[in-house]
Design an enzyme around this catalytic site. Structure first.
Site, PDB file in Angstrom:
ATOM      1  CG  ASP A 138      -2.183  -0.869   0.930  1.00  0.00           C
ATOM      2  OD1 ASP A 138      -2.150  -1.663  -0.034  1.00  0.00           O
ATOM      3  OD2 ASP A 138      -3.165  -0.778   1.683  1.00  0.00           O
ATOM      4  CG  HIS A 198      -4.716   0.437  -1.803  1.00  0.00           C
ATOM      5  ND1 HIS A 198      -5.593   1.328  -2.372  1.00  0.00           N
ATOM      6  CD2 HIS A 198      -5.290   0.049  -0.639  1.00  0.00           C
ATOM      7  CE1 HIS A 198      -6.631   1.493  -1.577  1.00  0.00           C
ATOM      8  NE2 HIS A 198      -6.471   0.730  -0.521  1.00  0.00           N
ATOM      9  CG  HIS A 222      -5.235  -4.978   4.818  1.00  0.00           C
ATOM     10  ND1 HIS A 222      -5.428  -4.220   3.685  1.00  0.00           N
ATOM     11  CD2 HIS A 222      -6.269  -5.866   4.869  1.00  0.00           C
ATOM     12  CE1 HIS A 222      -6.526  -4.656   3.061  1.00  0.00           C
ATOM     13  NE2 HIS A 222      -7.050  -5.631   3.760  1.00  0.00           N
TER      14      HIS A 222
END
Length: 584
Positions: free
Chosen positions: A303, A336, A481
């Site tokens: 991410d 992501h 996360h």
């Protein structure tokens, strides 16, 4: 061990079924990307600092959250290093029970093992969460005796340890051997030397920028940090060409390395960054950056982009670090690093805005190609597994993950055969102390996740983590996360066999600290080597401002009291004068 091994082999299927059974009736609204539980910040701020000479792994002071325990040669310390950006100093603090970061399930006679809806409600199309109360929402559940769950999990752990051998499958050995050959070919390329030189300049500029940020008199949110010309400062005036070059070079390098990369301690693990460049640079300044003297290895646990205000800058710096330090910096894929997510949550629009319609889309495609070649996991010193989401249903092993073929595109991830890989990026753990509406704890097993916008995402309980670690010879799972409202940036759960780390401060206005994990190698009392995991925290800007406002309010009250005390004698004299003979 023969009878034990035979018994374990007979029970292996049963243990997998019990430890990782998906409840078909459970449709729980579980944890999203941010919890809503406060972390007792005022108590933490006002608490005295732990002595600097306190033994690591031991607790100091009242209200401590319990002693650290070794799990298969891994110890999660109950102290953390806290960096205050205002005072520019690191303090050692003890994890307190009111910090709400150590989650333990109740094992008393009143507890039960239930499957129900966990405490915070999340949305299915986003990673944001909304606040809920601290108990589970009413819903369908399956009850079981906690004693049965404990016993079967212990059998599963025993079976996993007996059946586990530190032997790699033939396909894993072959993949690692071919990865080594491909990497050597990459480094032998003449063009690679020139690319690495240009990437090295980006790294040097990032260090200069980190120094400039650390010298700013006032700490700021990342979205308030609107310095003009950052792309030019980091990547020169030819930043468009350089970003494309970095993306192509990174793809070539990542494809040459295994799907499960390996790092050695000492190692520092970053959680989600989400385009918050200033926070990443502040963490570099506070605790060390890659390539500096005595620097450890670095793992960035997914991410990197979406939602933040400096997504291109963050990704460009990380790719440059990977190219300059290919065996010291490891980039792990998150949920992501995915085309549909990037199209929905801002990375694609950022590329177009900063680089133009034509070249922005072309650069975006190059970045997506690099994302499709990222490794899914990083194994630290053979005992700590770093994955972005979690272990999913736990019915896979590292050999299977080694065998996954690149590129892993979004279409590949959505195949039924790769659902378990998608869950490594998306799944969430169930905290041990989650309770139902009756106040009973002990949620276990595997359940459907509210993040299942396309179906198949799960949440998993403590028993799944323990049996998975036993079958793979692991002592700890490090995942990211999720961010907790007002949290410290890390959580410890599942009998200290799972730790969450999140590095982006004040994520989505959540008031959370940013954290990293330092993994070092030490020796226990018996002379055996062990890995020690120590959280390191960058104080939230929101908390700094709230604390400063509280201090200012207290000072105003004190000043008012002093003024009133000084004015009291004069007022008393006036009263006596008014009541004297002249007044009569």
């Amino acid at each position: 061990l023969a009878p034990v091994a035979a018994c374990a082999a007979r029970r292996k299927g049963a243990m997998g079924a019990i430890g990782a059974t998906i409840c078909g009736q459970c449709r729980s609204n579980q944890l999203g990307d941010r919890h809503s539980e406060a972390d007792g910040e005022l108590a933490s701020v006002s608490a005295p600092d732990a002595p600097l000479d306190a033994p690591r792994g031991l607790l100091v002071g009242d209200g401590a959250a319990g002693p650290s325990r070794s799990r298969n040669g891994v110890v999660v310390e109950r102290e953390y290093d806290l960096f205050d950006p205002v005072q520019h100093r690191v303090r050692v603090r003890t994890v307190l029970s009111e910090d709400c970061v150590v989650h333990e399930r109740s094992k008393g006679p009143g507890s039960s093992a239930q499957i129900s809806s966990p405490r915070d409600c999340g949305t299915t199309d986003s990673e944001k969460t909304t606040s809920s109360d601290s108990s589970l929402a009413p819903g369908l559940r399956r009850e079981a005796s906690p004693q049965i769950v404990e016993v079967t999990t212990r059998w599963g752990v025993l079976a996993g340890k007996v059946l586990y051998f530190r032997v790699l499958a033939l396909t894993t050995l072959s993949n690692k051997f071919m990865s080594r050959i491909r990497a050597e070919k990459v480094f032998e390329d003449r063009i690679w030397g020139r690319i690495r030189t240009r990437a090295g300049r980006v790294v040097m500029q990032a260090r200069k920028l980190a120094k400039l940020v650390s010298e700013e008199p006032v700490d700021r949110f990342d979205h308030e940090w609107t310095e003009p010309g950052l792309l030019r400062f980091l990547f020169t005036s030819e930043y468009l060409d350089l970003l494309m070059i970095l993306a192509k070079a990174a793809t070539k390098l990542l494809s040459a390395q295994p799907m499960v990369v390996e790092a050695s301690a000492p190692c520092r693990v970053f959680g989600d960054i989400h385009g918050q460049l200033r926070d990443m640079l502040m963490l570099f300044h506070a605790f060390g950056s890659p390539g500096t003297r005595d620097a450890p290895s670095f793992v960035f646990n997914g991410d990197f982009v979406d939602r933040g205000h400096h997504q291109l800058e963050v990704l460009g710096v990380l790719l440059a670090l990977k190219i300059v330090y290919p065996d010291r910096v490891w980039l792990v894929r998150g949920n992501h690093e995915d085309r549909p997510m990037n199209e929905k949550y801002g990375f694609k629009s950022t590329c177009i805005k900063e680089l133009g319609d034509e070249f922005g889309l072309k650069t975006f495609d190059l970045f997506e190609e690099a994302f499709d070649h990222l490794p899914i996991a990083c194994l630290v010193s053979e005992r700590i597994l770093c994955v972005h989401g979690g272990v999913g249903d736990g019915r896979w092993d590292l050999n299977e993950l080694h065998a996954v073929q690149r590129p892993v595109t979004d279409k590949v991830l959505h195949r039924a055969t790769h659902r378990w890989v998608r869950n490594i990026l998306w799944s969430d753990p169930i905290e041990d102390d989650i309770t139902d509406e009756d106040g009973k704890s002990g949620v276990f097993g595997v359940h459907e996740s509210p993040r299942s916008y396309c179906g198949g995402h799960v949440i998993f309980g403590w028993n799944v983590t323990k049996t998975f670690c036993a079958r793979n010879g692991l002592g700890l799972i490090v995942r990211s996360h999720q961010s907790k409202q007002d949290g410290l940036g890390f959580d410890i759960m599942h009998d200290e066999m799972l730790v969450r780390v999140f590095s982006a401060r004040d994520y989505e206005g959540g008031g959370n600290d940013g954290a990293v994990l330092l993994i070092t190698e030490a020796t226990d009392k018996e002379g055996a080597k062990e890995l020690r995991v120590r959280p390191q925290i960058l104080r939230s800007t929101a908390k700094i401002r709230v604390f400063a406002a509280d201090v200012a309010r207290v000072k105003r009250r004190q000043a008012t009291v002093v003024d009133n005390a000084a004015a009291a004698p004069a007022a008393k004299g006036l009263v006596e004068h008014a009541s004297g003979p002249m007044a009569a």
